[in-house]
Design an enzyme around this catalytic site. Sequence first.
Site, PDB file in Angstrom:
ATOM      1  N   LYS A 118       0.915  -1.063   0.041  1.00 55.07           N
ATOM      2  CA  LYS A 118      -0.105  -0.008  -0.142  1.00 55.07           C
ATOM      3  C   LYS A 118       0.927   1.312   0.064  1.00 55.07           C
ATOM      4  O   LYS A 118       1.976   1.405   0.777  1.00 55.07           O
ATOM      5  CB  LYS A 118      -0.883   0.077   1.115  1.00 55.07           C
ATOM      6  N   GLU A 165     -19.340  -4.659  11.278  1.00 54.46           N
ATOM      7  CA  GLU A 165     -20.151  -3.845  11.945  1.00 54.46           C
ATOM      8  C   GLU A 165     -21.216  -4.661  12.866  1.00 54.46           C
ATOM      9  O   GLU A 165     -21.501  -4.520  13.816  1.00 54.46           O
ATOM     10  CB  GLU A 165     -20.998  -2.715  11.071  1.00 54.46           C
ATOM     11  N   ARG A 222     -25.491  -1.496   8.320  1.00 59.78           N
ATOM     12  CA  ARG A 222     -25.191  -3.009   8.104  1.00 59.78           C
ATOM     13  C   ARG A 222     -25.451  -3.781   9.397  1.00 59.78           C
ATOM     14  O   ARG A 222     -25.668  -4.970   9.434  1.00 59.78           O
ATOM     15  CB  ARG A 222     -23.875  -3.040   7.739  1.00 59.78           C
TER      16      ARG A 222
END
Length: 634
Positions: A288, A372, A400
Amino acid sequence: MENQNHIRYGLLDREDLCSAIKTMSKENLDELCAEIRQFLLEHVSQTGGHLASNLGVVELTVALHRCFDTAEDRLIFDVGHQCYTHKLLTGRRAGFDALRQFGGMSGFLKPEESPHDPCITGHASGSVSVALGMAHARTLQHRDYSVVAVIGDGALTGGMAYEALNSAGGSGEPLIVVLNDNNMSIDKNVGAMSRHLSRLRVRPHYLQMKKDVKTALGHIPGGEGAVNLISRSKRAVKSVVLPSPMFEEMGFTYLGPVDGHDVLAMCQLFQSAREMNKPVLIHVMTRKGKGYSYAEQKPEKYHGVSKFDVETGLPLKKSAPNFSAVFGAELVKLAQENPKICAVTAAMPSGTGLSAFSKRYPDRFFDVGIAEEHAVAMSAGMAKQGMRPVCALYSTFLQRSYDQLIHDVAIDHIPLVLAIDRAGIVGEDGATHNGVFDVGFLRQIPGMTLLAPASFAELRSMLRSAVAHLSGPIALRYPRGGEGAYTEDHSEGPDACLREGTDIVLVSYGTMINQTLEAAEILNKNNVISAVVKLNDLTADFSAGLLQRIADCGRVAVVEDVVHAGGMGQALAETLARSGIATRWIRLCNTGDTFAPQGAVSRIYEYYHLDGNGIAATCLEAMQHEKETGRPSV
């Protein structure tokens, strides 16, 4: 800096780039990737956006476009925030001048922009499900195209990904899943899956050898039996070497790991996967922030960036205090006083302001990854057993866990504290990230208390009250960014009158109170004296004082940056009707029944007439209509 439209790149400037990329030499591919990184740095530094994730997948995206035709083949990036190279390679170079700006190009996949974007994306862990659906549709329609889902190791911490992998592997449907493994999501990955992938990274690169051996043995007598023997032996060795061949047990053929910055090596695996005609998972290792030292060293800091100086890596605008940081600092103070307080988040410790808490109280901090539903249910279990968990989630991701809020929390009156970050309009990330639904879906849950601080001081007071609240779930919703001109603390009671008036009652909550107070000033200059009432508790009955003010004025406007359905305006209108309070008119100022577009928050407020001028103009228009017709304004 030189105007971006005049910078010459060489390979990136080729008009036939899409076709040329399929036959480029390794040297040209490497040069192209370097040009793409330079282009992304130059543009994202001027517009802001997702940087580190896009720098990390340049070679991966080039390899995918070399092997697949995204106009026909379906390429789905999980979350979609890493799609900048994809957009660049599919003819949207000019769009980067207005990336994530109002009326400009989205920072995520968006089919309205291009046929190369197969679906909307913005939330994690759903790519494999969508890809499998597309693969089933292809088979049922007797069509011929490839379906590829690119999912990060961070998104693999979400349970939906495993539901999809289990279904896809069992289906036998030809499908390629590319696991982009950079050991990061936004913050550093956590949990057992991260450790499992770490073990897989030491797996030998045996695919080409396996292919060569099969080819050679296929040309000699008895070779087929030898291939079968080797395959059985290989499976036995793998069962010993690898702690858990999880993906293969789900029905996938696992290939890799492969260097995610070697285009040709990845192309070799993509081609092999296509030929297998079954579910294949390719494990790709990337870095990354690749190619930009600041982003490589601190990828979480450069995940989502505002405008910055490329040479120094520093933002062009100094950061200001924000609600997330104030929340995190206050929670640390409360945890000092109460050893039962814990903090829970879903892969967002820095975004929710909990980094300091995680360092100060590591035993009481829980980052569950992009999960979540699990975060809320786990928090419910902790609260049930006497702890005081504070679960911090972005509003758009809280959606969610709706079932858990009802089933695991509200029905059992669990005293869970929800800290809802990024409530309301969030800006440049657009429709998939705006927190405009939480008021509606939380208010309908029996026993839920929903507080709306309008200043840092109110956030501190309300958080302190929330952790002492034991009669059921309680939530605080606050926006991304900082407070406005209103910095006071009037958090006691269901509402507070900030300004008296006789002509109109303006009702609002949270930081929208700033735009409402500004509108009141504008109205005052037009000889319209407005009362301003700030709602504190969005689940409490409207106070007798507020209803009396509305009855006396006969006009009311409710200002909120959420959708119309389920909002406070709709609730107040219903209450007035039920109470028999006659009004000349009611104006509900909100985002209506649309998905709010991307752009700076201030620009979106203007778009919906939710800025001070827009609110005042709405009220003056209604009063003018009333004056001209003698009838209430509808």
